[in-house]
Design a protein around this motif. Structure first.
Motif, mmCIF file in Angstrom:
data_model
loop_
_atom_site.group_PDB
_atom_site.id
_atom_site.type_symbol
_atom_site.label_atom_id
_atom_site.label_comp_id
_atom_site.label_asym_id
_atom_site.label_seq_id
_atom_site.Cartn_x
_atom_site.Cartn_y
_atom_site.Cartn_z
ATOM 1 N N MET A 240 35.443 21.660 7.142
ATOM 2 C CA MET A 240 36.179 21.075 6.015
ATOM 3 C C MET A 240 37.094 22.107 5.359
ATOM 4 N N SER A 241 36.667 23.362 5.330
ATOM 5 C CA SER A 241 37.535 24.415 4.784
ATOM 6 C C SER A 241 38.789 24.559 5.638
ATOM 7 N N ASP A 242 38.629 24.475 6.972
ATOM 8 C CA ASP A 242 39.785 24.564 7.871
ATOM 9 C C ASP A 242 40.740 23.396 7.676
ATOM 10 N N LYS A 243 40.215 22.263 7.236
ATOM 11 C CA LYS A 243 41.052 21.082 7.016
ATOM 12 C C LYS A 243 41.661 21.042 5.621
ATOM 13 N N GLY A 244 41.461 22.110 4.864
ATOM 14 C CA GLY A 244 42.128 22.183 3.562
ATOM 15 C C GLY A 244 41.284 21.766 2.387
ATOM 16 N N PHE A 245 39.983 21.621 2.574
ATOM 17 C CA PHE A 245 39.110 21.272 1.458
ATOM 18 C C PHE A 245 38.776 22.525 0.650
ATOM 19 N N PRO A 246 39.076 22.562 -0.630
ATOM 20 C CA PRO A 246 38.650 23.689 -1.477
ATOM 21 C C PRO A 246 37.151 23.552 -1.785
ATOM 22 N N LEU A 247 36.353 24.472 -1.255
ATOM 23 C CA LEU A 247 34.892 24.343 -1.387
ATOM 24 C C LEU A 247 34.239 25.558 -2.034
ATOM 25 N N SER A 248 35.042 26.520 -2.444
ATOM 26 C CA SER A 248 34.455 27.750 -2.985
ATOM 27 C C SER A 248 33.632 27.490 -4.245
ATOM 28 N N HIS A 249 33.995 26.432 -4.995
ATOM 29 C CA HIS A 249 33.286 26.140 -6.249
ATOM 30 C C HIS A 249 31.840 25.689 -5.996
ATOM 31 N N LEU A 250 31.537 25.268 -4.763
ATOM 32 C CA LEU A 250 30.174 24.806 -4.465
ATOM 33 C C LEU A 250 29.194 25.966 -4.283
ATOM 34 N N GLY A 251 29.700 27.151 -3.955
ATOM 35 C CA GLY A 251 28.837 28.335 -3.853
ATOM 36 C C GLY A 251 27.960 28.388 -2.616
ATOM 37 N N PHE A 252 28.366 27.704 -1.535
ATOM 38 C CA PHE A 252 27.524 27.688 -0.346
ATOM 39 C C PHE A 252 27.459 29.067 0.316
ATOM 40 N N GLU A 253 28.570 29.808 0.325
ATOM 41 C CA GLU A 253 28.592 31.114 0.988
ATOM 42 C C GLU A 253 27.579 32.073 0.369
ATOM 43 N N LYS A 254 27.393 31.973 -0.951
ATOM 44 C CA LYS A 254 26.403 32.821 -1.608
ATOM 45 C C LYS A 254 24.987 32.307 -1.377
ATOM 46 N N ALA A 255 24.851 31.001 -1.285
ATOM 47 C CA ALA A 255 23.514 30.405 -1.152
ATOM 48 C C ALA A 255 22.980 30.473 0.267
ATOM 49 N N ASP A 256 23.877 30.540 1.267
ATOM 50 C CA ASP A 256 23.441 30.465 2.669
ATOM 51 C C ASP A 256 22.497 31.601 3.060
ATOM 52 N N PRO A 257 22.774 32.857 2.732
ATOM 53 C CA PRO A 257 21.815 33.918 3.099
ATOM 54 C C PRO A 257 20.447 33.720 2.464
ATOM 55 N N GLU A 258 20.427 33.232 1.236
ATOM 56 C CA GLU A 258 19.150 32.980 0.581
ATOM 57 C C GLU A 258 18.398 31.846 1.278
ATOM 58 N N LEU A 259 19.133 30.825 1.715
ATOM 59 C CA LEU A 259 18.502 29.731 2.465
ATOM 60 C C LEU A 259 17.880 30.260 3.761
ATOM 61 N N GLU A 260 18.621 31.117 4.461
ATOM 62 C CA GLU A 260 18.110 31.695 5.704
ATOM 63 C C GLU A 260 16.854 32.519 5.441
ATOM 64 N N SER A 261 16.890 33.291 4.348
ATOM 65 C CA SER A 261 15.735 34.119 3.994
ATOM 66 C C SER A 261 14.520 33.256 3.645
ATOM 67 N N GLN A 262 14.749 32.182 2.907
ATOM 68 C CA GLN A 262 13.655 31.296 2.512
ATOM 69 C C GLN A 262 13.040 30.597 3.726
ATOM 70 N N ILE A 263 13.867 30.189 4.662
ATOM 71 C CA ILE A 263 13.345 29.567 5.888
ATOM 72 C C ILE A 263 12.483 30.558 6.653
ATOM 73 N N GLY A 264 12.974 31.811 6.763
ATOM 74 C CA GLY A 264 12.190 32.837 7.442
ATOM 75 C C GLY A 264 10.862 33.102 6.749
ATOM 76 N N LEU A 265 10.873 33.089 5.408
ATOM 77 C CA LEU A 265 9.635 33.301 4.658
ATOM 78 C C LEU A 265 8.650 32.161 4.901
ATOM 79 N N ALA A 266 9.153 30.952 4.952
ATOM 80 C CA ALA A 266 8.289 29.795 5.222
ATOM 81 C C ALA A 266 7.672 29.907 6.617
ATOM 82 N N GLN A 267 8.457 30.398 7.582
ATOM 83 C CA GLN A 267 7.935 30.554 8.937
ATOM 84 C C GLN A 267 6.816 31.606 8.975
ATOM 85 N N LYS A 268 6.965 32.672 8.186
ATOM 86 C CA LYS A 268 5.906 33.683 8.113
ATOM 87 C C LYS A 268 4.632 33.106 7.503
ATOM 88 N N HIS A 269 4.803 32.275 6.469
ATOM 89 C CA HIS A 269 3.629 31.629 5.869
ATOM 90 C C HIS A 269 2.914 30.752 6.899
#
Length: 563
Positions: A240-269
Motif C-alpha cells: 500500500m505504501s508503494d501505491k501511494g498510501f500515506p501510512l506513517s501515522h499508523l506506526g507499524f514500522e516501530k511496532a513491527d520489531p516489538e511484535l516479532e520480539s513478543q512472538i519469539g517470547l511466546a514461543q519460548k514460553h
C-alpha cells in the motif's frame, strides 16, 4: 419447753437437708462413673485391629504401637486414677464433707475430659490412616489412566505439539518414578506419606492433561498463525505504501520489531510449557495485528470514498456558489418591492464568506491529496465535513428562496381576498336595498364603513414600496373576519325584519278585539319603522303569545308549508 421443741425441729431440718444433699451428690458421682465406663468400653482396640489389614511396616507399625501405648496408658493409668478418685468422692459424701467431694469430682471431670480427648485423637488418626489407603487406591487408578492416555496421545499426535513435545514428554515421564515411589511407600506401610504423594500426583497429572488439551491450538497460533499474519501485514503495508498510501501515522514500522520480539517470547514460553504466559502474549499480539488490519482496511475504504466524493464535491461547491450569487440578485430585486427581515438580507453575505472558506479548505485538501503525505482517513473526514456544510447551506438557500417566492404569492393571495371582500360587500348592499326596508339600522352602516376602511387600508399598504407583507397579511386576515361577520349580521337583520313583519301581520287578527294586543303591536310597528327589527320581533311575539301561546312555532310551520 418451747425452746427444746424448736431446737429439735431445727436439728431435724438440718439432718434432712444433709441427707438430701448427700443423695444428690451420690447421683453426680454415678454420672461420672457412667462416663468413665463409656470411655473404658469404647471399641478402640477393635478399631486398632483393622490396621493389621494394612502392611504392618514402617509408619503404620509406628502409629499402631503409639496408639496401643496411648490406649493402655488411658485405661491402666488415667481410668484407674479416676476409680480411686470416685472412691474418695463417695467417702467424703458418706462423712458429709460436701466441699471436699466437690473438689474431687471436679478433678474427676478434668481427668475424664483428658482421657476422652486422647481417645478421640487415636480414633481420628485411625480413620485418617484407613481412609488414606482407600482414597489413594481410587485416585491412583485415575492417575495411571490419565498417565497412559497422555503417553499414548503424545506418541500418536506428537507433531501437533511442535517443539514443545520434548518438554511435554519429559513432564509425562517424570510421573512414572513417582508411581513406583507410591508402590514402595505403600509396601512399607507409609500410607500417610503415600497420601501426600498422591495429592501432588493428582495436581501434576491434571496439569499434564490441561497442557495436552491446550497446547496443539496454542502452538499452531504462536508458531504459525501469528508469524504468518505479521508477514502478511508487513507485505500489505509495503504494497500500500508503494501505491501511494500515506501510512506513517499508523506506526507499524516501530511496532513491527516489538511484535516479532513478543512472538519469539511466546514461543519460548511454549518450549517451557508456560501456556498461560504464552497465551497472554498471543492475545496481545493478535489484538495489535487485528488493529493494524482494521486500520489498513479503513485507509483503503477512505481512499475509495474520497475518490468518489472529490468530483461531486467540487461540482456541488460550484453549484452552491452559483446558487448563492443568484440568491443575492434575487434578494436585491425582491427587497425593492418587499420588506425583508434581517436574516434573509444577511444570508447571502454570510454564505458567501462561508463558501469562500469552504473553497479554500477544498483546494487545500486536494493539494494535500496530491502531495500524498496525509492519511486518506483524515482527508475523507474533511471531505465529509465539507459535504455536510454544503448540504446545510443548500437547505438554507432553498428555504430563503422559498420565503422570497412566498412574498409574491402572499401578495397575490391578499389581492384576491381583497377583491372577494369588495364583491361580497356590494352583494350585501344590493341585497339589503332590494328588501325595501323602512330604515337601515345605523350599526349596519357603521359596520359596513369599518370593513371598507379596513380594505382601503390594505389597498394603501399594497401601494407602499417596499411592502410590509407581514403587516398586510395581518390586515387581510382582519378584513376577511370582518367581512364574514358583516355578512352574518346582515343576514340576521334581514331575517329579523322578515319575521317581525310576518308576526305583526298575523297578530292583526287580534288587534281590534284585544286592547293589549293593539297597544303591543303598535309599539312593535314603531320599532320596525325605526329599523329596530330584532326588538320589533320580540315585542310582537311577546304580545301575541299572551292571547295565543305557541304562535311563533305555528307561524314558522305556515311559512314552511308556503315555501
Amino acid at each position: 419447753m418451747e425452746y427444746i421443741i424448736g431446737s429439735v425441729l431445727f436439728a431435724l431440718i438440718l439432718i434432712g437437708t444433709a441427707f438430701f444433699w448427700r443423695k444428690k451428690q451420690y447421683k453426680e458421682v454415678d454420672v461420672l462413673e457412667e462416663q468413665k465406663l463409656d470411655i473404658q468400653h469404647r471399641p478402640v482396640l477393635e478399631e486398632m485391629t483393622k490396621v493389621k489389614q494394612l502392611n504392618m511396616n514402617g509408619q503404620t507399625e509406628e502409629l499402631f504401637e503409639k496408639w496401643r501405648d496411648s490406649w493402655t496408658y488411658i485405661v491402666d493409668e488415667k481410668l484407674a486414677e479416676v476409680d480411686s478418685l470416685l472412691f474418695d468422692a463417695e467417702e467424703h459424701i458418706d462423712k458429709f464433707r460436701f466441699n471436699k467431694s466437690k473438689k474431687v469430682r471436679e478433678a474427676i471431670e478434668e481427668e475424664l475430659k483428658i482421657a476422652e480427648e486422647q481417645m478421640n485423637v487415636i480414633l481420628q488418626e485411625l480413620e485418617d490412616l484407613m481412609g488414606s489407603d482407600e482414597k489413594n487406591r481410587e485416585e491412583m487408578e485415575y492417575i495411571q489412566q490419565v498417565f497412559k492416555e497422555s503417553r499414548s496421545r503424545l506418541m500418536a499426535e506428537r507433531h501437533s505439539f511442535g517443539k514443545s513435545a520434548e518438554a511435554l514428554e519429559r513432564k509425562i515421564y517424570a510421573v512414572e518414578p513417582k508411581l513406583d515411589e507410591y508402590q514402595s511407600l505403600t509396601g512399607e506401610g507409609n500410607y500417610l506419606q503415600a497420601r501426600e504423594l498422591v495429592l501432588a500426583l493428582v495436581q501434576e497429572i491434571n496439569d499434564i492433561q490441561s497442557i495436552i488439551e491446550r497446547l496443539p491450538s496454542l502452538n499452531d497460533e504462536v508458531q504459525y498463525s501469528l508469524p504468518s499474519q505479521r508477514s502478511e501485514l508487513k507485505d500489505g503495508f509495503n504494497e500500500m505504501s508503494d501505491k501511494g498510501f500515506p501510512l506513517s501515522h499508523l506506526g507499524f514500522e516501530k511496532a513491527d520489531p516489538e511484535l516479532e520480539s513478543q512472538i519469539g517470547l511466546a514461543q519460548k514460553h511454549l518450549l517451557r510449557l508456560e501456556l498461560d504466559e504464552a497465551d497472554d502474549i498471543r492475545q496481545s499480539v493478535q489484538d495489535t495485528l487485528d488493529q493494524f488490519y482494521d486500520q489498513l482496511e479503513d485507509e483503503l475504504e477512505a481512499r475509495s470514498k474520497l475518490n468518489e466524493k472529490l468530483a461531486p464535491l467540487s461540482e456541488k461547491l460550484k453549484e452552491t456558489v452559483k446558487r448563492n450569487e443568484e440568491l443575492t440578485r434575487e434578494v436585491d430585486y425582491v427587497r425593492q418591492g418587499y420588506q425583508l427581515d434581517q436574516t434573509n438580507l444577511d444570508l447571502p453575505k454570510d454564505h458567501e464568506k462561508q463558501l469562500e472558506r469552504i473553497t479554500r479548505e477544498f483546494h487545500l485538501m486536494t493539494d494535500r491529496r496530491k502531495e500524498g503525505e496525509t492519511a486518506f482517513t483524515i482527508l475523507a473526514v474533511e471531505a465529509e465535513k465539507l459535504e455536510t456544510e454544503l448540504a446545510e447551506i443548500e437547505e438554507q438557500q432553498k428555504n430563503s428562496s422559498s420565503q422570497l417566492q412566498k412574498l409574491r404569492s402572499d401578495e397575490i393571495t391578499v389581492r384576491e381576498l381583497q377583491d372577494k371582500c369588495f364583491k361580497k360587500l356590494k352583494e350585501l348592499v344590493k341585497l339589503v336595498s332590494q328588501k325595501n326596508l323602512p330604515k337601515i339600522p345605523d350599526y349596519w352602516h357603521m359596520e359596513l364603513k369599518e370593513v371598507n376602511n379596513q380594505l382601503e387600508q390594505i389597498d394603501r399598504l399594497l401601494t407602499e414600496r417596499p411592502m410590509n407583507m407581514k403587516l398586510i397579511s395581518q390586515h387581510s386576515s382582519s378584513a376577511e373576519r370582518m367581512t364574514e361577520a358583516f355578512e352574518e349580521n346582515t343576514s340576521d337583520m334581514m331575517n329579523a325584519a322578515e319575521s317581525a313583519e310576518r308576526v305583526i301581520q298575523y297578530g292583526n287578527r287580534y288587534r281590534s278585539k284585544n286592547e293589549v294586543v293593539f297597544i303591543g303591536l303598535n309599539e312593535a310597528e314603531m320599532l320596525f319603522r325605526r329599523g329596530q327589527y330584532q326588538e320589533a320581533l320580540e315585542q310582537a311575539a311577546e304580545t301575541i303569545e299572551k292571547v295565543e301561546p305557541g304562535v311563533l312555532k305555528k307561524i314558522d310551520d305556515l311559512k314552511e308549508q308556503h315555501v
